[in-house]
Design a protein around this motif. Structure first.
Motif, PDB file in Angstrom:
ATOM      1  N   TYR A 185       0.863  -1.179   0.000  1.00  0.00           N
ATOM      2  CA  TYR A 185       0.000   0.000   0.000  1.00  0.00           C
ATOM      3  C   TYR A 185       0.900   1.230   0.000  1.00  0.00           C
ATOM      4  N   GLU A 186       0.664   2.140  -0.920  1.00  0.00           N
ATOM      5  CA  GLU A 186       1.569   3.272  -1.109  1.00  0.00           C
ATOM      6  C   GLU A 186       0.886   4.588  -0.801  1.00  0.00           C
ATOM      7  N   VAL A 187       1.594   5.442  -0.055  1.00  0.00           N
ATOM      8  CA  VAL A 187       1.154   6.813   0.211  1.00  0.00           C
ATOM      9  C   VAL A 187       2.137   7.735  -0.504  1.00  0.00           C
ATOM     10  N   VAL A 205       4.448   1.596   1.919  1.00  0.00           N
ATOM     11  CA  VAL A 205       5.487   2.517   1.460  1.00  0.00           C
ATOM     12  C   VAL A 205       4.958   3.932   1.600  1.00  0.00           C
ATOM     13  N   ILE A 206       5.681   4.767   2.331  1.00  0.00           N
ATOM     14  CA  ILE A 206       5.286   6.165   2.524  1.00  0.00           C
ATOM     15  C   ILE A 206       6.367   7.037   1.897  1.00  0.00           C
ATOM     16  N   HIS A 223       8.330   1.000   4.691  1.00  0.00           N
ATOM     17  CA  HIS A 223       9.425   1.799   4.130  1.00  0.00           C
ATOM     18  C   HIS A 223       8.981   3.253   4.095  1.00  0.00           C
ATOM     19  N   VAL A 224       9.699   4.104   4.845  1.00  0.00           N
ATOM     20  CA  VAL A 224       9.404   5.536   4.880  1.00  0.00           C
ATOM     21  C   VAL A 224      10.553   6.261   4.190  1.00  0.00           C
ATOM     22  N   THR A 242      14.440   6.054   5.522  1.00  0.00           N
ATOM     23  CA  THR A 242      15.532   6.601   4.723  1.00  0.00           C
ATOM     24  C   THR A 242      16.268   7.714   5.457  1.00  0.00           C
ATOM     25  N   GLU A 243      15.549   8.660   6.047  1.00  0.00           N
ATOM     26  CA  GLU A 243      16.208   9.755   6.757  1.00  0.00           C
ATOM     27  C   GLU A 243      16.541   9.355   8.184  1.00  0.00           C
TER      28      GLU A 243
END
Length: 457
Positions: A185-187, A205-206, A223-224, A242-243
């Motif tokens: 599901y992607e945002v 996934v955001i 996964h952000v 990631t950050e």
């Protein structure tokens, strides 16, 4: 036949589905009208199907002027086939019931399917039934239309029950005349009140940030692509930020697998396997049942525990900030075990005191003097306190049994610091403890014969 032509006029409908007899209202008394003659009259005009025999008898027995016009024949309309249809039997609503909402950020739910769950059932079209006009010509029925939809990605169709099933856990998607189940599901941006909290049976996934107060829960991975603040993220798979996470002392990451982040600041992190940090861990409480890798950064403040090993550049800082490192044991579970053990000891001691008080009051009660009103109240409170304390003791004992802190194999335990281990760093190897008093560079620490050994790399 000409004689009946003088009496009647036959009207044929344009669609050839009915014939109506009209009287010409002329005097022709010498002409005898019978149902047989009428049948021949109709046949002469090619009307041979759907003839109403009762109407024929009525015309033959009564004055035609009184009953005409009268429908004398009627065809059968074709019954066209019914189109096929698809009925969805899975949950498709995105709205949440009031009782399902935990806070105002619970806006909607993601329509989710479990592997093997039935999605929809196909009803086949019917062929229909042909009709006939009054000329006995067949009228074709239009067959019903097939449902034009096919199984797409991660969906199977079973002919035996004409049903679609989900092949994986995921989100239902119906597009381009196909049914799909996507495990991700992607945002496209940040979480907001438009997206609300997320809870999904697959991966999420955001492509933005997760602000404070939001919850993201996935049975797959999370996964952000941006930053996580004081939010709660839990995945049965892996988590990738990631950050990094600026947790504000409440941001939490829990994963059944690995956790990979850019940095951690004032966060609570629990990895079922390994924890990878690209930069630094600051004032955070991190737990990994595998190993912690922070090879180019440093760990300052808080506590960091790993089941096997920790590889880091620097630990602590020049201000001698207290930093706890635990290897071979879950430091948080270990601390909780110690807390519960002390609580259990206190409860056992309280029970002894209550038993002594109860015994003393009971002895006095059995004497002639008996108990005063105040002492009776104290005895009643003692009994209630005894029941409550025993219940608390049972609860604490159960928690300790469930916790059962286990220490890893000592031969696998390693701390590798490729930079500096600063003073006031407290090392825990299993249940052994050592505090670093002077700076140590390029250090390897391990457990040998019940002693924490520090050597140079």
């Amino acid at each position: 036949m000409g004689s009946l032509d003088e009496l009647f006029r036959l009207e044929i409908a344009k669609d050839k589905m009915s014939a109506t007899l009209h009287s010409k209202k002329v005097e022709a008394e010498e002409i005898e009208v019978s149902d047989i003659l009428l049948t021949d009259f109709l046949a002469y005009n090619n009307v041979v199907y759907g003839i109403d025999n009762e109407a024929l008898l009525k015309v033959a027995s009564e004055n035609p002027d009184d009953i005409c016009p009268i429908m004398i024949a009627k065809g059968v309309e074709p019954i066209h086939g019914v189109d096929g249809r698809i009925d969805y039997v899975c949950e498709q609503k995105e709205t949440l019931n009031q009782e399902e909402k935990r806070d105002f950020r619970d806006i909607k739910k993601i329509p989710s399917l479990r592997q093997g769950e039935k999605i929809a059932i196909i009803t086949q079209p019917t062929e229909g039934k042909p009709g006939r006009n009054i000329y006995d010509q067949q009228l074709k029925a239009k067959p019903g239309k097939q449902v034009r939809i096919k199984p797409g990605k991660n969906v199977v169709f079973k002919e035996e029950d004409l049903s679609f099933y989900a092949a994986i856990n995921g989100q239902l998607s119906i597009k381009h005349r196909s049914i799909n189940v996507f495990n991700t599901y992607e945002v496209s941006g940040d979480l907001s009140l438009e997206t609300g909290n997320l809870n999904f049976v697959g991966s999420i996934v955001i492509k933005g940030n997760v602000p404070s107060g939001y919850r993201v829960e996935a049975e797959g991975d999370i996964h952000v692509h941006g930053l996580v603040e004081g939010a709660y993220l839990e995945a049965k798979g892996n988590i990738v930020i990631t950050e990094g996470i600026a947790g504000l002392r409440k941001g939490t990451l829990i994963a059944g697998g690995n956790i990979t982040i850019g940095y951690a600041n004032q966060a609570i992190i629990d990895a079922g396997e390994d924890l990878y940090v690209q930069q630094s861990i600051l004032q955070s409480y991190c737990t990994s049942r595998g190993s912690v890798y922070c090879e180019t950064g440093h760990i300052i403040g808080g506590s960091c525990s790993a089941g096997k090993s920790i590889e880091v550049k620097d630990i602590g800082n020049q201000m001698d900030t207290k930093t706890e490192i635990a290897i071979g044991i879950n430091q948080r579970d270990y601390d909780l075990e110690n807390q519960l053990t002390k609580e259990k000891e206190s409860l056992v001691e309280n029970i002894k005191k209550l038993e002594n008080l109860g015994s003393m009051l009971k002895q006095k009660k059995d004497t002639q003097e008996g108990l005063t009103a105040k002492e009776r109240v104290i005895l009643l409170k003692q009994r209630n306190s005894m029941v409550q304390t025993k219940q608390q003791l049972a609860s604490v004992t159960a928690q300790l049994e469930e916790l059962k802190v286990e220490v890893s194999d000592a031969t696998e335990l390693r701390l590798i610091a490729k930079g500096t281990v600063h003073p006031n760093t407290i090392l825990h190897f299993g249940k052994y403890e050592k505090t670093i008093a002077v700076p140590q560079k390029f250090t390897q620490v391990y457990l040998k014969d019940g002693e924490i050994i520090t050597t140079t790399l």
